[in-house]
Design a protein around this motif. Structure first.
Motif, PDB file in Angstrom:
ATOM      1  N   SER A 188     132.071 101.839  51.507  1.00 43.84           N
ATOM      2  CA  SER A 188     131.695 100.554  52.105  1.00 43.84           C
ATOM      3  C   SER A 188     131.250  99.559  51.035  1.00 43.84           C
ATOM      4  O   SER A 188     131.545  98.363  51.127  1.00 43.84           O
ATOM      5  N   TYR A 189     130.548 100.063  50.010  1.00 41.38           N
ATOM      6  CA  TYR A 189     130.090  99.198  48.921  1.00 41.38           C
ATOM      7  C   TYR A 189     131.291  98.570  48.212  1.00 41.38           C
ATOM      8  O   TYR A 189     131.308  97.358  47.952  1.00 41.38           O
ATOM      9  N   SER A 190     132.300  99.386  47.898  1.00 38.33           N
ATOM     10  CA  SER A 190     133.494  98.865  47.214  1.00 38.33           C
ATOM     11  C   SER A 190     134.228  97.852  48.086  1.00 38.33           C
ATOM     12  O   SER A 190     134.668  96.796  47.604  1.00 38.33           O
ATOM     13  N   ALA A 191     134.347  98.162  49.395  1.00 35.94           N
ATOM     14  CA  ALA A 191     135.056  97.244  50.291  1.00 35.94           C
ATOM     15  C   ALA A 191     134.319  95.914  50.411  1.00 35.94           C
ATOM     16  O   ALA A 191     134.938  94.834  50.362  1.00 35.94           O
ATOM     17  N   MET A 192     132.999  95.972  50.550  1.00 39.86           N
ATOM     18  CA  MET A 192     132.225  94.733  50.663  1.00 39.86           C
ATOM     19  C   MET A 192     132.268  93.940  49.364  1.00 39.86           C
ATOM     20  O   MET A 192     132.335  92.701  49.383  1.00 39.86           O
ATOM     21  N   ALA A 193     132.231  94.638  48.232  1.00 42.51           N
ATOM     22  CA  ALA A 193     132.298  93.938  46.947  1.00 42.51           C
ATOM     23  C   ALA A 193     133.639  93.236  46.771  1.00 42.51           C
ATOM     24  O   ALA A 193     133.699  92.091  46.298  1.00 42.51           O
ATOM     25  N   GLN A 194     134.726  93.892  47.168  1.00 44.30           N
ATOM     26  CA  GLN A 194     136.053  93.270  47.053  1.00 44.30           C
ATOM     27  C   GLN A 194     136.163  92.055  47.975  1.00 44.30           C
ATOM     28  O   GLN A 194     136.684  91.006  47.584  1.00 44.30           O
ATOM     29  N   THR A 195     135.656  92.196  49.218  1.00 48.66           N
ATOM     30  CA  THR A 195     135.694  91.065  50.147  1.00 48.66           C
ATOM     31  C   THR A 195     134.854  89.902  49.629  1.00 48.66           C
ATOM     32  O   THR A 195     135.260  88.735  49.698  1.00 48.66           O
ATOM     33  N   SER A 196     133.679  90.234  49.102  1.00 46.03           N
ATOM     34  CA  SER A 196     132.808  89.187  48.571  1.00 46.03           C
ATOM     35  C   SER A 196     133.451  88.488  47.376  1.00 46.03           C
ATOM     36  O   SER A 196     133.358  87.253  47.251  1.00 46.03           O
ATOM     37  N   ASN A 197     134.097  89.236  46.505  1.00 48.55           N
ATOM     38  CA  ASN A 197     134.768  88.622  45.350  1.00 48.55           C
ATOM     39  C   ASN A 197     135.897  87.696  45.792  1.00 48.55           C
ATOM     40  O   ASN A 197     136.105  86.625  45.209  1.00 48.55           O
ATOM     41  N   LEU A 198     136.631  88.107  46.840  1.00 46.34           N
ATOM     42  CA  LEU A 198     137.701  87.249  47.354  1.00 46.34           C
ATOM     43  C   LEU A 198     137.137  85.962  47.926  1.00 46.34           C
ATOM     44  O   LEU A 198     137.652  84.860  47.652  1.00 46.34           O
ATOM     45  N   LEU A 199     136.066  86.080  48.726  1.00 50.16           N
ATOM     46  CA  LEU A 199     135.445  84.883  49.294  1.00 50.16           C
ATOM     47  C   LEU A 199     134.881  83.985  48.197  1.00 50.16           C
ATOM     48  O   LEU A 199     134.962  82.746  48.289  1.00 50.16           O
ATOM     49  N   MET A 200     134.300  84.587  47.153  1.00 52.95           N
ATOM     50  CA  MET A 200     133.771  83.794  46.055  1.00 52.95           C
ATOM     51  C   MET A 200     134.884  83.029  45.350  1.00 52.95           C
ATOM     52  O   MET A 200     134.726  81.840  45.016  1.00 52.95           O
ATOM     53  N   THR A 201     136.013  83.701  45.131  1.00 49.08           N
ATOM     54  CA  THR A 201     137.138  83.034  44.467  1.00 49.08           C
ATOM     55  C   THR A 201     137.609  81.827  45.269  1.00 49.08           C
ATOM     56  O   THR A 201     137.829  80.733  44.724  1.00 49.08           O
ATOM     57  N   ILE A 202     137.733  82.014  46.589  1.00 52.08           N
ATOM     58  CA  ILE A 202     138.186  80.908  47.440  1.00 52.08           C
ATOM     59  C   ILE A 202     137.173  79.766  47.421  1.00 52.08           C
ATOM     60  O   ILE A 202     137.541  78.591  47.279  1.00 52.08           O
ATOM     61  N   ALA A 203     135.894  80.113  47.545  1.00 56.01           N
ATOM     62  CA  ALA A 203     134.860  79.073  47.583  1.00 56.01           C
ATOM     63  C   ALA A 203     134.791  78.306  46.272  1.00 56.01           C
ATOM     64  O   ALA A 203     134.705  77.064  46.269  1.00 56.01           O
ATOM     65  N   VAL A 204     134.851  79.017  45.158  1.00 58.05           N
ATOM     66  CA  VAL A 204     134.758  78.352  43.854  1.00 58.05           C
ATOM     67  C   VAL A 204     135.954  77.436  43.626  1.00 58.05           C
ATOM     68  O   VAL A 204     135.806  76.291  43.155  1.00 58.05           O
ATOM     69  N   LEU A 205     137.137  77.905  43.970  1.00 55.28           N
ATOM     70  CA  LEU A 205     138.329  77.077  43.770  1.00 55.28           C
ATOM     71  C   LEU A 205     138.304  75.851  44.683  1.00 55.28           C
ATOM     72  O   LEU A 205     138.689  74.748  44.262  1.00 55.28           O
ATOM     73  N   LEU A 206     137.854  76.011  45.923  1.00 56.01           N
ATOM     74  CA  LEU A 206     137.763  74.857  46.818  1.00 56.01           C
ATOM     75  C   LEU A 206     136.773  73.831  46.283  1.00 56.01           C
ATOM     76  O   LEU A 206     137.039  72.614  46.325  1.00 56.01           O
ATOM     77  N   VAL A 207     135.628  74.305  45.792  1.00 55.17           N
ATOM     78  CA  VAL A 207     134.636  73.378  45.244  1.00 55.17           C
ATOM     79  C   VAL A 207     135.186  72.662  44.014  1.00 55.17           C
ATOM     80  O   VAL A 207     135.000  71.453  43.842  1.00 55.17           O
ATOM     81  N   ALA A 208     135.886  73.410  43.134  1.00 55.36           N
ATOM     82  CA  ALA A 208     136.447  72.800  41.924  1.00 55.36           C
ATOM     83  C   ALA A 208     137.495  71.740  42.266  1.00 55.36           C
ATOM     84  O   ALA A 208     137.492  70.633  41.709  1.00 55.36           O
ATOM     85  N   ILE A 209     138.394  72.075  43.194  1.00 53.46           N
ATOM     86  CA  ILE A 209     139.447  71.113  43.568  1.00 53.46           C
ATOM     87  C   ILE A 209     138.850  69.906  44.274  1.00 53.46           C
ATOM     88  O   ILE A 209     139.233  68.753  44.007  1.00 53.46           O
ATOM     89  N   SER A 210     137.891  70.155  45.185  1.00 50.74           N
ATOM     90  CA  SER A 210     137.266  69.040  45.901  1.00 50.74           C
ATOM     91  C   SER A 210     136.513  68.121  44.946  1.00 50.74           C
ATOM     92  O   SER A 210     136.592  66.886  45.061  1.00 50.74           O
ATOM     93  N   GLY A 211     135.783  68.704  43.996  1.00 54.03           N
ATOM     94  CA  GLY A 211     135.058  67.888  43.035  1.00 54.03           C
ATOM     95  C   GLY A 211     135.983  67.065  42.165  1.00 54.03           C
ATOM     96  O   GLY A 211     135.712  65.878  41.890  1.00 54.03           O
TER      97      GLY A 211
END
Length: 490
Positions: free
Chosen positions: A152-175
């Protein structure tokens, strides 16, 4: 996505925003730079800042919060039967994290089959052996609850990393898009960029303050937790240091007095070596040496300050110790039983502190006004009399401050003590016996995979808090003296 690649993509988006913002500003001014409120580079910098700063800020905050969130969720999944008597959830979570990291690494190198690793009722022995074959450090046998939590730890970490990537890229493009859209000829880009730079400078200046606050709070919270498990009166007044790792403390004797004595004793020996040599060197360099000799001697003396402390520790163990043992050991006066002793560490630490005392004292002596020397010479005093009766008394408050700062440096030294003084906690006046210090015991108490809920591990924070208060007091006293000196003689 790896953090490095994500950072590079954000930088690329920001660079594209810089080029597009600059180009859009020039286009709005019909290519005439005189029609712009600010220079074209400010319009590009505005788009770059609004892209890279928020994006990297989101990424840093996400990386800081992610482990806390995942650990809290996973800790709720572990049954209480998995926690051994006298242990705590922290040890189990450490095993879960190691197992999760081991599974990820074993999958990456092909030592473990993905179907086997993700199965709910996987073969525990096969997974344990696969992790050991992949070079991962795990317990002798992984239990089913630990394996489930690790999956479960590995699955949550992978999901969190994916969400972080999407959020960071959206913020960078929007800015970047926001900065480009603002790039009109009437936009006050220079003012915006300068305000942004000012905010970054304030944030950078706040890092040291926030770090200090975090360190102090960490020490305070863990020290309070230690005193809930171990009596404060025994810690401060017991004359024995004998930690026991049975259960949650067993019959441990955790008195700090032997450690404080060793710390003060070794520091005193170091100061007896460093202060006379450093002070005499400073007097020679500032009052007697020619400019040519000073330009050569002072940098050579300060080279000692650039030598790593581990090298001084090896020098104490391999050179100073054997020399002292030859003179004061069984073949000599019979006072010394081994190479590790207070004198061994004190002499090495004193050599390390010589450039510290010398450099500070030299600057302080040079700060004494030349008019005071000239007045002494005019009254018929010789050079040595002027130094003894005018220069040194005038510089004395600053020299005392330098000595106190050197003392705080000596109290916090670790590697020289570990290698040169030994590990024996004892109260003794014999400088040729092995002793230890507070910093050395902090290292030994936190070395290994100990239970952080036990007094033996938490005592390191109480030791660190005590040492912090000691050195802080010395530094405050030293700065008070130095400031008083400067007000009087500048």
């Amino acid at each position: 996505m790896p953090v490095l690649w994500l950072t590079l993509i954000v930088v690329a988006i920001s660079a594209a925003g810089f080029v597009m913002g600059r180009g859009r500003a020039m286009a709005s001014a019909d290519g005439n730079i005189r029609n712009l409120h600010s220079l074209p580079v400010y319009y590009g910098a505005n788009a770059l800042m609004k892209s890279v700063v928020p994006a990297l800020g989101v990424m840093v905050l996400w990386l800081l919060a992610q482990p806390l969130f995942i650990d809290n969720r996973i800790a709720q999944m572990i049954p209480e039967t998995e926690i051994a008597e006298g242990a705590n959830i922290g040890l189990v979570m450490s095993e879960v994290r190691r197992t999760a990291a081991g599974i990820d690494n074993a999958l990456r190198v092909g030592a473990l089959d993905p179907t086997t690793a993700q199965a709910a009722n996987a073969d525990l022995e096969a997974i344990t052996q696969s992790l050991k074959d992949a070079g991962q450090v795990v317990t002798s046998q992984i239990t089913q609850p630990v394996l489930g939590a690790a999956q479960s730890y590995s699955a949550m970490a992978q999901t969190s990393n994916l969400l972080m990537t999407i959020a960071v890229l959206l913020v960078a493009i929007s800015g970047a898009a926001w900065g480009v859209l603002e790039s009109a000829k009437a936009f006050r880009a220079r003012n915006t960029v300068e305000q942004g730079i000012l905010a970054l400078l304030i944030a950078a200046a706040s890092v040291a303050i926030l770090t200090t606050i975090g360190i102090v709070l960490s020490l305070i919270f863990n020290t309070v937790e230690f005193f809930r498990l171990y009596p404060a009166a025994d810690f401060f007044f017991l004359l024995e240091w004998a930690p026991s790792f049975s259960g949650r403390g067993g019959a441990s004797s955790l008195g700090i007095l032997p450690l404080l004595w060793g710390t003060i004793y070794i520091s005193l020996v170091a100061l007896l070596v460093a202060v006379p040599i450093g002070l005499f060197a400073a007097i020679y360099l500032s009052e007697y040496a020619t400019p040519r000799v000073r330009s050569i001697a002072k940098p050579l003396l300060e080279i000692l300050a650039g030598i790593p402390t581990i090298v001084y520790g090896l020098f104490a163990l391999l050179t100073i110790g054997p020399i002292l043992l030859t003179v004061f050991g069984d073949d000599g006066l019979g006072w010394m039983q081994g190479q590790r002793a207070v004198m061994t560490a004190g002499l090495a630490m004193g050599i390390m502190l010589i450039p510290f005392v010398s450099s500070l004292s030299d600057d302080i002596i040079n700060a004494v006004p030349q008019a005071m020397r000239d007045g002494s010479y005019g009254l018929g005093a010789t050079k040595s009399e002027t130094i003894k009766q005018v220069v040194l008394p005038a510089a004395l408050p600053g020299i005392v401050g330098a000595i106190l700062l050197a003392a705080s440096r000596a109290i916090g030294e670790t590697m020289i003590v570990v290698l040169g003084a030994g590990a024996a906690a004892r109260l003794s006046m014999n400088p040729f016996e092995a002793m230890t210090t507070v910093t050395a015991k902090i290292v030994s108490q936190l070395t290994g995979d100990s239970d952080f809920a036990s007094p033996e591990a938490l005592v390191a924070f109480a030791l660190g808090m005590t040492l912090f208060v000691m050195t802080l007091g010395l530094n405050v006293f030293a700065l008070y003296i130095v400031r008083k000196y400067r007000e009087q003689y500048e």
